[in-house]
Design a protein around this motif. Sequence first.
Motif, PDB file in Angstrom:
ATOM      1  N   ARG B  30       0.825  -1.220   0.000  1.00  9.85           N
ATOM      2  CA  ARG B  30       0.000   0.000   0.000  1.00  9.85           C
ATOM      3  C   ARG B  30       0.856   1.266   0.000  1.00  9.85           C
ATOM      4  O   ARG B  30       0.516   2.262  -0.620  1.00  9.85           O
ATOM      5  N   GLU B  31       2.007   1.195   0.698  1.00 12.91           N
ATOM      6  CA  GLU B  31       2.863   2.387   0.799  1.00 12.91           C
ATOM      7  C   GLU B  31       3.302   2.871  -0.594  1.00 12.91           C
ATOM      8  O   GLU B  31       3.459   4.076  -0.821  1.00 12.91           O
ATOM      9  N   VAL B  32       3.515   1.932  -1.496  1.00 10.29           N
ATOM     10  CA  VAL B  32       3.949   2.317  -2.851  1.00 10.29           C
ATOM     11  C   VAL B  32       2.842   3.108  -3.541  1.00 10.29           C
ATOM     12  O   VAL B  32       3.086   4.127  -4.194  1.00 10.29           O
ATOM     13  N   TYR B  33       1.602   2.662  -3.380  1.00 11.66           N
ATOM     14  CA  TYR B  33       0.472   3.380  -3.991  1.00 11.66           C
ATOM     15  C   TYR B  33       0.269   4.739  -3.315  1.00 11.66           C
ATOM     16  O   TYR B  33      -0.060   5.725  -3.965  1.00 11.66           O
ATOM     17  N   GLU B  34       0.452   4.774  -2.005  1.00 12.49           N
ATOM     18  CA  GLU B  34       0.299   6.050  -1.293  1.00 12.49           C
ATOM     19  C   GLU B  34       1.327   7.059  -1.776  1.00 12.49           C
ATOM     20  O   GLU B  34       1.059   8.245  -1.862  1.00 12.49           O
ATOM     21  N   ARG B  35       2.508   6.575  -2.121  1.00  8.76           N
ATOM     22  CA  ARG B  35       3.587   7.472  -2.489  1.00  8.76           C
ATOM     23  C   ARG B  35       3.566   7.850  -3.976  1.00  8.76           C
ATOM     24  O   ARG B  35       3.957   8.954  -4.341  1.00  8.76           O
ATOM     25  N   TYR B  36       3.107   6.897  -4.841  1.00  6.32           N
ATOM     26  CA  TYR B  36       3.215   7.132  -6.292  1.00  6.32           C
ATOM     27  C   TYR B  36       1.890   7.015  -7.042  1.00  6.32           C
ATOM     28  O   TYR B  36       1.859   7.183  -8.258  1.00  6.32           O
ATOM     29  N   LEU B  37       0.817   6.650  -6.395  1.00  6.64           N
ATOM     30  CA  LEU B  37      -0.537   6.574  -6.926  1.00  6.64           C
ATOM     31  C   LEU B  37      -0.721   5.487  -7.992  1.00  6.64           C
ATOM     32  O   LEU B  37      -1.418   4.506  -7.796  1.00  6.64           O
ATOM     33  N   GLY B  38      -0.162   5.687  -9.157  1.00  5.47           N
ATOM     34  CA  GLY B  38      -0.343   4.739 -10.264  1.00  5.47           C
ATOM     35  C   GLY B  38       0.311   5.311 -11.502  1.00  5.47           C
ATOM     36  O   GLY B  38       1.105   6.250 -11.414  1.00  5.47           O
ATOM     37  N   GLY B  39      -0.014   4.761 -12.679  1.00  2.35           N
ATOM     38  CA  GLY B  39       0.472   5.305 -13.945  1.00  2.35           C
ATOM     39  C   GLY B  39       1.959   5.579 -13.942  1.00  2.35           C
ATOM     40  O   GLY B  39       2.779   4.711 -13.620  1.00  2.35           O
ATOM     41  N   MET B  40       2.320   6.815 -14.275  1.00  7.64           N
ATOM     42  CA  MET B  40       3.732   7.157 -14.363  1.00  7.64           C
ATOM     43  C   MET B  40       4.423   7.044 -13.003  1.00  7.64           C
ATOM     44  O   MET B  40       5.628   6.776 -12.946  1.00  7.64           O
ATOM     45  N   GLY B  41       3.687   7.236 -11.920  1.00 12.93           N
ATOM     46  CA  GLY B  41       4.292   7.109 -10.589  1.00 12.93           C
ATOM     47  C   GLY B  41       4.783   5.697 -10.333  1.00 12.93           C
ATOM     48  O   GLY B  41       5.928   5.486  -9.904  1.00 12.93           O
ATOM     49  N   THR B 565      -9.335   7.296  -3.904  1.00 15.69           N
ATOM     50  CA  THR B 565      -8.323   6.528  -3.178  1.00 15.69           C
ATOM     51  C   THR B 565      -8.613   6.431  -1.684  1.00 15.69           C
ATOM     52  O   THR B 565      -8.181   5.489  -1.025  1.00 15.69           O
ATOM     53  N   GLY B 566      -9.295   7.435  -1.144  1.00 16.07           N
ATOM     54  CA  GLY B 566      -9.502   7.488   0.300  1.00 16.07           C
ATOM     55  C   GLY B 566      -8.291   8.005   1.045  1.00 16.07           C
ATOM     56  O   GLY B 566      -8.212   7.885   2.267  1.00 16.07           O
ATOM     57  N   LEU B 567      -7.334   8.596   0.342  1.00 18.27           N
ATOM     58  CA  LEU B 567      -6.087   9.014   0.987  1.00 18.27           C
ATOM     59  C   LEU B 567      -6.223  10.317   1.776  1.00 18.27           C
ATOM     60  O   LEU B 567      -5.408  10.601   2.647  1.00 18.27           O
ATOM     61  N   GLU B 568      -7.190  11.144   1.428  1.00 22.03           N
ATOM     62  CA  GLU B 568      -7.426  12.398   2.153  1.00 22.03           C
ATOM     63  C   GLU B 568      -6.177  13.267   2.239  1.00 22.03           C
ATOM     64  O   GLU B 568      -5.760  13.710   3.311  1.00 22.03           O
ATOM     65  N   LYS B 569      -5.578  13.506   1.099  1.00 24.09           N
ATOM     66  CA  LYS B 569      -4.412  14.384   1.037  1.00 24.09           C
ATOM     67  C   LYS B 569      -4.844  15.770   0.571  1.00 24.09           C
ATOM     68  O   LYS B 569      -5.875  15.931  -0.091  1.00 24.09           O
ATOM     69  N   THR B 570      -4.028  16.762   0.894  1.00 28.56           N
ATOM     70  CA  THR B 570      -4.279  18.111   0.400  1.00 28.56           C
ATOM     71  C   THR B 570      -3.703  18.217  -1.017  1.00 28.56           C
ATOM     72  O   THR B 570      -2.817  17.432  -1.394  1.00 28.56           O
ATOM     73  N   PRO B 571      -4.170  19.200  -1.807  1.00 27.13           N
ATOM     74  CA  PRO B 571      -3.564  19.389  -3.130  1.00 27.13           C
ATOM     75  C   PRO B 571      -2.048  19.552  -3.049  1.00 27.13           C
ATOM     76  O   PRO B 571      -1.324  19.035  -3.900  1.00 27.13           O
ATOM     77  N   ASP B 572      -1.560  20.249  -2.035  1.00 24.50           N
ATOM     78  CA  ASP B 572      -0.104  20.409  -1.904  1.00 24.50           C
ATOM     79  C   ASP B 572       0.590  19.076  -1.661  1.00 24.50           C
ATOM     80  O   ASP B 572       1.710  18.846  -2.136  1.00 24.50           O
ATOM     81  N   GLU B 573      -0.080  18.193  -0.930  1.00 26.08           N
ATOM     82  CA  GLU B 573       0.529  16.864  -0.712  1.00 26.08           C
ATOM     83  C   GLU B 573       0.544  16.055  -2.006  1.00 26.08           C
ATOM     84  O   GLU B 573       1.474  15.300  -2.266  1.00 26.08           O
ATOM     85  N   TYR B 574      -0.492  16.203  -2.831  1.00 30.05           N
ATOM     86  CA  TYR B 574      -0.447  15.526  -4.137  1.00 30.05           C
ATOM     87  C   TYR B 574       0.663  16.102  -5.010  1.00 30.05           C
ATOM     88  O   TYR B 574       1.326  15.370  -5.745  1.00 30.05           O
ATOM     89  N   MET B 575       0.867  17.419  -4.918  1.00 30.49           N
ATOM     90  CA  MET B 575       1.960  18.024  -5.693  1.00 30.49           C
ATOM     91  C   MET B 575       3.312  17.499  -5.203  1.00 30.49           C
ATOM     92  O   MET B 575       4.266  17.390  -5.978  1.00 30.49           O
ATOM     93  N   GLN B 576       3.396  17.166  -3.928  1.00 31.59           N
ATOM     94  CA  GLN B 576       4.628  16.573  -3.404  1.00 31.59           C
ATOM     95  C   GLN B 576       4.851  15.183  -4.007  1.00 31.59           C
ATOM     96  O   GLN B 576       5.980  14.781  -4.282  1.00 31.59           O
ATOM     97  N   ILE B 577       3.749  14.462  -4.229  1.00 23.93           N
ATOM     98  CA  ILE B 577       3.872  13.178  -4.928  1.00 23.93           C
ATOM     99  C   ILE B 577       4.417  13.414  -6.339  1.00 23.93           C
ATOM    100  O   ILE B 577       5.299  12.685  -6.824  1.00 23.93           O
ATOM    101  N   GLY B 578       3.911  14.472  -6.998  1.00 20.33           N
ATOM    102  CA  GLY B 578       4.425  14.818  -8.326  1.00 20.33           C
ATOM    103  C   GLY B 578       5.913  15.107  -8.291  1.00 20.33           C
ATOM    104  O   GLY B 578       6.669  14.698  -9.177  1.00 20.33           O
ATOM    105  N   GLN B 579       6.345  15.807  -7.247  1.00 24.40           N
ATOM    106  CA  GLN B 579       7.778  16.102  -7.082  1.00 24.40           C
ATOM    107  C   GLN B 579       8.585  14.804  -6.978  1.00 24.40           C
ATOM    108  O   GLN B 579       9.624  14.633  -7.612  1.00 24.40           O
ATOM    109  N   GLU B 580       8.070  13.884  -6.176  1.00 24.27           N
ATOM    110  CA  GLU B 580       8.773  12.604  -5.956  1.00 24.27           C
ATOM    111  C   GLU B 580       8.902  11.832  -7.280  1.00 24.27           C
ATOM    112  O   GLU B 580       9.938  11.242  -7.574  1.00 24.27           O
TER     113      GLU B 580
END
Lengths: 129, 656
Positions: B30-41, B565-580
């Motif tokens: 699950r941690e991998v999905y939380e960190r990278y979501l899917g697709g290109m991540g 996803t049910g992850l309840e992240k803020t838009p800024d946290e999703y942008m952090q995933i984009g950074q990663e």
Amino acid sequence: MAYYILENCKGCGACRKLCPVGAISGTHKELHVVDERLCIECGACGRICPHEAVQTPAGALAVEVRRSRWPVPVWDKDLCTDCKICVKACPTGAIGLNGAHPLLKHRKLCIACSLCVLSCPIGAVEMGS
Amino acid sequence: MIPGPIGGATGKILWVDLSTGSLREERLPREVYERYLGGMGLAAYLLNQRIPPGADALGPDNIFGMLPGVLTATDSMMTGRWMAVAKSPLTGTWGDANCGGMFAPAIKHSGYDGIFFTGASPRPVYLLVEHGQASLRDAEPLWGLDTRQTETALMELSSGRQAAVACIGPAGERLSLIAGISTDQGRLAARSGLGAVMGSKRLKAVVLSGAHPVHVHDAPRMKALSTSFSKWARLQPPFLNGRGTEMLARGMRVLPLQMRQDGLLYKVILQKWGTSGLNQFSIETGDAPIKNWAGSNRDWPARVSRQIDPDRFRGRELTKYHCYACPIGCGGYSSLNGSGETHKPEYETILAWSGLLMNEDFESIFEINERLNRAGLDSISAGGAVAFAIECFENGLISLEDTGGLELRWGNTQAIRALLELIIRREGIGDLLADGSKQAARRLGNGSTAYAVHAGGQELAMHDGRNDPGFVLHAAVEATPGRHTLGSYQYYEMFQLWTRVKSAPRVRPRFYHKSTKYRADEEKAQWAAQCSRFSAVLNAAGACLFGALIGVQRLPIFEWLNAATGLEKTPDEYMQIGQEIQDLRQAFNLRHGAPARHDVHPRALGQPPQTEGANAGRTVPLEGLVKLYWQEMGWDEQGHPQNGALKRIGIEEFPG
């Protein structure tokens, strides 16, 4: 969760022939089995079974309905955006396109599963007659 | 209770070893999905871990992947895109291509968040996934067929409900480094030469048929968000005609001021015409490169460009075509000169085979489009390679003898079409050009590199950095060189990220002087970094760029992600995933010995500046912008990510 075939199954094969994902197996006149890994809960097995031998995922006994009375999808043309989600959701290929617009192209293939209704993100499809 | 690791994901990856013919499923934590979501991540996570540094892109060590996004086949809209990924044989870097159509949901409904291929098969094969069973099948009878023939044959072989097919054509089989992958009878995941990777693995096609359910965390919320968005999609006021787009663009060109752009305007254009709605608009504003980037709108004036008036393309449209989950429907099927139909040519194809080559023949665009689609060739790179050849011929670097008698002059439609056939068959000079203009110039020598317009080996798309420097900055700094769908200044304006993302700066003035676009300042670097992060999120979600251009306050991408996803992240946290994800893509290049940024042809930078036309006197300060972009991304002065992304996936440091 999946549909389940009870022991009063007569092995007529009606459900096996109708299952759109090949989840039901069994030989003629013997108890059939649903592979729960493949079952998509379309409910077609329950609607077609003449022997009251199918149990729904919720534990209820599925009720046979004469196929001529099965509902079919109807689109609200003002609401529908032609996004094709319903086309892809249809497990039998009954829904096709007229130009860009979805429609019930192969009525005989429709198993009244309502997956098109459930999949529509904006509520533009309903089951009707 | 959601059965997958997070809502929207199936939790399974299919690995196909083509060398041994073995198949296996892998479940990622699950941690991998939380960190990278899917697709290109997910791809960035897996390819970094599993392609050995220095692997030959056309060898068995390369890994080829196909991935939908985490939002694909949920109750969201404009999220039916899939990514093709591998090490690129064209650029030697991270390679990706993105495509719509109906293939992305087919991957998900087959039960997988991604399908990856390793090794190489000794003979042609295709992968079939049907009724939850995956198997490799003999593709010997299909080898040599074009993409439409292949798809038709495989659809006939497939039982039950309609299958989705992705395949290569003759270009991929012949390892053309500008080959793509076709779906839906001619929609290509075109870029990065990934069709050649499939060809090198003797993987002719992937056929998917399944009805695996996709569960989301909050289905009613997903539908409510989609219903709200669909109102924006339906908004279609009576609008300009084709000539009107030309006049509007001409006005925009003449004015010294530019208005902050709202993507709703582009939505209206896309819904009416498709991407061809931008044909004359782009030429007049200086967005479209002319005559292999050496010309301008003066060389291709309105009286000529009216050959490709959007209304003419619309007039040839037989029916509209929507990708999966798309309410806009920018695609279409067009009549093919009275003999069948072809996908409506896209803006990129039209401009790469008209203005770039000075080709005025409207009819030829349709036939060339169909030939490219059937061969499985990237229309951008193939157009760039032909432009390179013409300029070499015009300047005496190649002769009639070299071209097999073809008079490769600007605008010679007959010669252009004949050259395309040679490229598809890899015959004569076509063999030289089938690997793109950089490789052709390397083999040809004699100063021909001056005419090979590319970034890092990949031909630039039809968006001129001299009009919007953001395009050329992203072409230089993204892990995949030369891509045009990851960021630009216009995109940043249209994404309107500041309405959701606290860290995203607002583009303040509604009107600004055009000269301010050509400054290398922190603001531009911030825009570019935000575009990179957001594009990574879009490509992890499976979202469409055109949808995102409508603005995140209208396309609720972050809200859909939470509801699915049910992850309840803020838009800024999703942008952090984009950074990663961006960190990992950049790290991939560095680990494979690729440069931290890509060289861009001087013409695309305005070096020297043009003396006439829409982009006269404009120069892109690329060097300054790259440094500022790296700072903004938190990378060091060599462009090395410093955020610990590699350590988090178990890789300690960059080699050498």
